[in-house]
Scaffold this motif. Structure first.
Motif, PDB file in Angstrom:
ATOM      1  N   ASP A 109       0.817  -1.213   0.000  1.00 44.17           N
ATOM      2  CA  ASP A 109       0.000   0.000   0.000  1.00 44.17           C
ATOM      3  C   ASP A 109       0.851   1.263   0.000  1.00 44.17           C
ATOM      4  OD1 ASP A 109      -2.312  -1.477   0.015  1.00 44.17           O
ATOM      5  OD2 ASP A 109      -2.599  -1.372   2.185  1.00 44.17           O
ATOM      6  N   GLU A 157      -7.090   8.550   9.464  1.00 44.87           N
ATOM      7  CA  GLU A 157      -7.844   9.767   9.179  1.00 44.87           C
ATOM      8  C   GLU A 157      -7.820  10.059   7.672  1.00 44.87           C
ATOM      9  OE1 GLU A 157      -9.450  11.370  11.515  1.00 44.87           O
ATOM     10  OE2 GLU A 157      -8.680  10.105  13.137  1.00 44.87           O
ATOM     11  N   ARG A 158      -8.722  10.910   7.239  1.00 46.22           N
ATOM     12  CA  ARG A 158      -8.737  11.265   5.821  1.00 46.22           C
ATOM     13  C   ARG A 158      -7.480  12.051   5.447  1.00 46.22           C
ATOM     14  NH1 ARG A 158     -14.072  13.214   2.471  1.00 46.22           N
ATOM     15  NH2 ARG A 158     -13.162  12.840   0.382  1.00 46.22           N
ATOM     16  N   TYR A 193      -3.832  13.077   1.547  1.00 41.06           N
ATOM     17  CA  TYR A 193      -5.261  13.360   1.656  1.00 41.06           C
ATOM     18  C   TYR A 193      -6.031  12.375   0.791  1.00 41.06           C
ATOM     19  CZ  TYR A 193      -9.694  15.885   1.707  1.00 41.06           C
ATOM     20  OH  TYR A 193     -11.011  16.229   1.857  1.00 41.06           O
ATOM     21  N   GLU A 194      -7.042  11.759   1.375  1.00 42.86           N
ATOM     22  CA  GLU A 194      -7.873  10.794   0.664  1.00 42.86           C
ATOM     23  C   GLU A 194      -8.953  11.547  -0.110  1.00 42.86           C
ATOM     24  OE1 GLU A 194     -10.967   7.769   2.338  1.00 42.86           O
ATOM     25  OE2 GLU A 194      -8.964   6.875   2.565  1.00 42.86           O
ATOM     26  N   ILE A 208     -10.989  10.404  -2.643  1.00 41.83           N
ATOM     27  CA  ILE A 208     -12.150   9.523  -2.574  1.00 41.83           C
ATOM     28  C   ILE A 208     -11.661   8.214  -1.973  1.00 41.83           C
ATOM     29  CG2 ILE A 208     -13.362  10.595  -4.517  1.00 41.83           C
ATOM     30  CD1 ILE A 208     -12.352   8.389  -6.306  1.00 41.83           C
ATOM     31  N   ASP A 209     -12.522   7.243  -1.824  1.00 44.69           N
ATOM     32  CA  ASP A 209     -12.136   6.011  -1.150  1.00 44.69           C
ATOM     33  C   ASP A 209     -10.935   5.323  -1.795  1.00 44.69           C
ATOM     34  OD1 ASP A 209     -14.117   6.373   0.655  1.00 44.69           O
ATOM     35  OD2 ASP A 209     -15.531   4.943  -0.241  1.00 44.69           O
ATOM     36  N   THR A 210     -10.761   5.480  -3.084  1.00 45.49           N
ATOM     37  CA  THR A 210      -9.717   4.727  -3.790  1.00 45.49           C
ATOM     38  C   THR A 210      -8.581   5.606  -4.313  1.00 45.49           C
ATOM     39  OG1 THR A 210     -10.963   4.901  -5.862  1.00 45.49           O
ATOM     40  CG2 THR A 210     -11.316   2.921  -4.512  1.00 45.49           C
ATOM     41  N   ARG A 265      -5.719   8.749  -3.426  1.00 43.62           N
ATOM     42  CA  ARG A 265      -5.042   9.573  -2.436  1.00 43.62           C
ATOM     43  C   ARG A 265      -4.045  10.506  -3.123  1.00 43.62           C
ATOM     44  NH1 ARG A 265      -2.451   5.180   1.524  1.00 43.62           N
ATOM     45  NH2 ARG A 265      -1.692   4.538  -0.529  1.00 43.62           N
ATOM     46  N   TRP A 301      -3.914   5.292  -6.772  1.00 45.55           N
ATOM     47  CA  TRP A 301      -5.285   4.819  -7.029  1.00 45.55           C
ATOM     48  C   TRP A 301      -5.317   3.316  -6.814  1.00 45.55           C
ATOM     49  CZ3 TRP A 301      -6.866   2.858 -12.346  1.00 45.55           C
ATOM     50  CH2 TRP A 301      -8.215   2.448 -12.346  1.00 45.55           C
ATOM     51  N   LYS A 302      -6.338   2.845  -6.110  1.00 44.15           N
ATOM     52  CA  LYS A 302      -6.526   1.417  -5.880  1.00 44.15           C
ATOM     53  C   LYS A 302      -7.739   0.953  -6.683  1.00 44.15           C
ATOM     54  CE  LYS A 302      -5.284  -0.702  -2.322  1.00 44.15           C
ATOM     55  NZ  LYS A 302      -5.117  -1.386  -1.015  1.00 44.15           N
ATOM     56  N   GLU A 305      -8.784  -4.105  -4.403  1.00 38.73           N
ATOM     57  CA  GLU A 305      -8.206  -4.170  -3.064  1.00 38.73           C
ATOM     58  C   GLU A 305      -6.722  -4.488  -3.075  1.00 38.73           C
ATOM     59  OE1 GLU A 305      -7.766  -3.869   0.927  1.00 38.73           O
ATOM     60  OE2 GLU A 305      -9.509  -3.296  -0.294  1.00 38.73           O
TER      61      GLU A 305
END
Length: 821
Positions: free
Chosen positions: A88, A400-401, A486-487, A489-491, A493, A555-556, A559
């Motif tokens: 990751d 945290e975000r 900073y995130e 969106i969910d996938t 950063r 980007w993920k 998973e």
């Protein structure tokens, strides 16, 4: 006992040298065979792994898969100064656990080369070890000069030219970050950074001790122990050690003794105080001692025409491990250090204070640089180093975000070196002619030998010379850094950060001793602090400020996949090189900068049984630091080239073929060009940066099988190939190296109670003579016409291509017994 007939590498077979076409075809066939074997192995292994993955996903009742999941280990790294999964982390990083390193007998940085794509090391001597990654390399050795690959051991920066000559023991993991790490790891990481993390104390009692014996009279002992020091388990402690003694891997026929010996020991102790859940204090100390001979060098070329060598009947041969140095020399060093790390958990994050002190004392007597039975040129480097570092680091809570890391950093370093040059210029050689031309007006334009008038009137010029160059440097470095993620969106950063570094370096020194056209070409009537001449370099001072930003987006898409792109900047501090004349020494070497553009993929698939990581990069260097020999004056000059560009791709793959059987491979392709050399360097534009092999391939396999009764049998092996490359930014063939096919292997048995382990191992089983450094000192052994003038009837190709290499260790093997408790 040293056995020349068995342990020294055998002489060449006397066969005729292959033609150029034959060599090309051999190289092509070798690469094609390697590629074919790799493709075949993976094509056969992938279906088997897929089948195994299906069985694991749908295990039959009572099957082994129902009781034990098979998958790749999850490695946690701190490449971004906070703990996170390797897969990751959007950085090209290779992480090796302590267990992996023990299994492969990775005990020093030379051993680490086989595990890291594109990683290389050259070594002029034990006090000059130069690592390289992605075109970032250094041949600077003056006090205050820096490597292009930064080394950190437990967060403490190791900043000396000899720091990569250390033992790796008691290891938790090693993280190799490829590409510039100018934001979080700071200065002097234009090629990359290596973070060595040693084991911390634990409350549960644990330990091991192992003893090894092998050829060249190897005896080695290693071990560690850890435990709580009180019943409340607030105080924890650990102690680790390693000691190695080995007869030389080469034999010096001139003195009748082995050379390239190993005799060293290291200790590390830690005490950890866990006061509360939110406060810990870790105190560490280490000590290391070495007492060894200098390095072996082998003279390869035509029989020298120097009268002194003819008088002793010297004729070179091609027996690589039988050398004829006039002396073995000695290398003695003692180093120790200590650090204190305090971590406090507060509501908004973790505050850490890391303080470290290092001290090193090296006494290296002059070492022969040519491998000849009479004195020509030898260099010794007694050195003293003192260093203090202090870092304050703030890490926000994970999860945290927005997460961030920031800190302040300070380094003070005092480095002193008293180089000792011992030379003797034979008047019948090109060197003798240059010595005469520098100090004797009668010499005229004769380049092949010193004219009789000079020999008669100035015999002192051709006696053994002694020159000392003393250099002292102080470094003050201050830095502040901040990096946040900073995130979006969910996938997705976004990571951005920057570091500001302010370096100030001072230097002073002098040269004194006999007149010498290379090391002391300044004649001062009455002499200066010596017998004939010299010069002093007064206090020099220079400051530099660098801003090194970084921005990454990752980007993920799923998973187990991570795609990232990075732009980052690296900086290597400027320096002073006092080996040249006083005027040249007063001009500092300017800082080196690099912009790195990178895109990468990290992935796992086949139900966590396969892993493939890719990195594509382009590194644009400015003011590339390098050294060369001035063709007019003979001086060693350190300077900056204009620009360099290195492009490449790195691939790392791991595959669990079946329960217990794991295959892995890493490959690096890189191509680079340097432009804008100083005119006096006489190096054409387009030369590749030093230690940048176009192709590097490492393959490894391990297999573990549980035996009836509960014991375990393990087999491991690895293979390394590197295409031809230059050890320095120098097209001279003397600096060419390659690895055609190095093989290591081991077989281990572990008892059912896991207390005892017995291992048989071998390294460099193909017995390759791998050049770790080259020399071109033809002018000391031949006349100008013989070695440099192809238009002369006296020209000799074997003299023109003579070189004096240093080799990596030959084939070694042995057995190890380990007790765990």
């Amino acid at each position: 006992m040293f056995n020349v007939s068995k342990e020294a590498v055998k002489a060449d077979k006397g066969c005729a040298a292959p033609s150029f076409q034959e060599r090309v075809m051999r190289s092509y066939r070798s690469v094609a065979a390697l590629a074919g074997m790799g493709a075949l192995a993976w094509s056969l292994a992938l279906p088997l792994a897929a089948a195994q993955a299906q069985e694991t996903a749908n295990p039959q009742e009572g099957s082994a898969g129902a009781d034990r999941a098979v998958g790749l280990e999850e490695i946690v790294v701190t490449a971004q100064r906070r703990a996170g999964k390797l897969q990751d982390t959007p950085i090209a990083v290779t992480a090796l656990t302590g267990a992996t390193m023990e299994r492969a007998r990775v005990q020093n940085f030379g051993d680490l080369v086989t595990k890291i794509p594109g990683f290389s090391i050259n070594s002029l001597s034990r006090s000059r070890t130069n690592p390289a990654l992605r075109g970032g390399s250094s041949s600077l050795s003056a006090p205050g000069a820096d490597n292009a690959v930064a080394l950190f051991v437990d967060d403490i920066y190791y900043g000396s030219a000899g720091d990569f000559e250390v033992d790796l023991f008691d290891i938790e993991r090693v993280e190799v970050l490829r590409g510039p790490q100018g934001t979080l790891f700071g200065r002097n990481s234009t090629g990359g950074s290596i973070a060595v993390v040693t084991r911390d104390p634990k409350a549960a009692p644990e330990g091991s001790v192992e003893v090894s014996a092998g050829n060249y009279d190897l005896i080695q002992a290693r071990g560690f122990v850890t435990s709580a020091l009180d019943d409340s388990e607030h105080w924890l402690g650990s102690l680790a050690f390693t000691g190695t003694n080995q007869a030389g891997t080469s034999f010096n026929r001139t003195v009748g003794r082995a050379v390239d010996t190993t005799n060293r020991m290291s200790l590390r102790g830690k005490i950890k105080w866990v006061g509360r859940d939110d406060l810990t204090v870790l105190i560490s100390g280490d000590y290391s001692r070495k007492s060894e001979t200098n390095e072996a060098r082998d003279f390869l070329g035509a029989p020298p025409s120097a009268a002194g060598l003819r008088a002793v009947g010297y004729v070179p041969d091609r027996q690589r491990r039988l050398v004829d140095q006039f002396d073995n020399g000695s290398f003695d060093s003692t180093s120790w250090g200590g650090s204190v790390k305090v971590e406090a958990e507060v509501g908004a994050g973790t505050l850490s204070s890391i303080s470290g002190y290092r001290r090193a004392r090296i006494n290296q007597t002059p070492t022969d640089l040519l491998g000849l039975p009479v004195l020509t040129v030898s260099v010794g480097e007694p050195r003293k180093l003192d260093q203090f570092t202090q870092e304050l680091r703030w890490i926000s809570p994970s999860g945290e975000r927005l997460t961030y890391v920031g800190g302040l950093y300070f380094l003070y370093q005092k480095d002193r070196r008293d180089e000792q040059f011992r030379t003797r210029y034979d008047p019948t050689t090109f060197a003798g002619a240059l010595q005469a031309a520098t100090f004797c007006p009668l010499q005229g334009d004769e380049l092949n030998f010193a004219v009789p008038g000079c020999v008669a009137s100035r015999p002192d010029l051709f006696d053994p010379n002694s020159v000392n160059t003393f250099q002292s440097s102080k470094v003050y470095s201050y830095a502040a850094y901040l990096q946040g993620t900073y995130e979006l969106i969910d996938t997705v950063r976004l990571t951005a950060g920057a570091r500001v570094t302010r370096d100030r370096k001072t230097a002073r020194g002098f040269t004194r001793g006999d007149l010498d056209f290379i090391f002391n070409p300044v004649a001062v009537p009455g002499g200066f602090e010596g017998t004939a001449g010299g010069y002093r370099v007064g206090r020099l001072s220079k400051s530099w400020t660098a801003f090194t930003p970084k921005i990454t987006i990752d980007w993920k898409p799923r998973e187990e996949w991570l795609v990232y792109a990075t732009v980052s900047k690296g900086y290597r501090s400027g320096a002073f090189q006092l080996e040249a004349d006083a005027t040249t020494a007063a001009v500092p070497i300017e800082p080196e900068y690099v912009w790195n553009y990178e895109a990468g993929l990290k992935s796992r698939f086949l139900d966590n049984r396969a892993q493939l990581n890719l990195a594509f990069f382009q590194a644009n260097y400015r003011n590339l630091q390098f050294s060369f020999t001035d063709g007019t004056t003979g001086d060693l000059v350190v300077s900056n080239a204009g620009k360099a560009r290195v492009r490449g791709v790195e691939a790392e793959a791991v595959l669990i073929v079946a329960d217990g059987l794991t295959l892995s491979a890493n490959y690096s392709y890189q191509v680079g060009h340097v432009r804008g050399f100083p005119v006096q360097a006489e190096i054409p534009d387009g030369q590749a940066p030093g230690q940048t092999p176009r192709h590097s391939l490492n393959l490894s396999a391990s297999y573990a099988h549980e035996l009836p009764g509960g014991g375990e049998l393990s087999l491991a092996g690895d293979f390394q190939y590197k295409s031809k490359y230059q050890l320095e930014i120098n097209p001279d063939p003397a600096f060419t190296s390659r690895v055609k096919g190095l093989v290591n292997g081991s077989i281990s048995y572990r008892t059912a109670n896991e207390k005892w382990q017995f291992t048989i191992w071998g390294k460099n089983l193909t017995d390759e003579n791998i050049v770790t450094y080259g020399q071109d000192f033809r002018f000391l052994a031949y006349s100008f016409d013989e070695a440099y003038n192809p238009d002369s009837p006296r020209y000799n190709v074997a003299a023109a291509t003579a070189n004096m290499p240093r080799y990596a260790p030959p084939r070694t093997y042995g057995a190890t017994v380990r007790l765990n408790f």
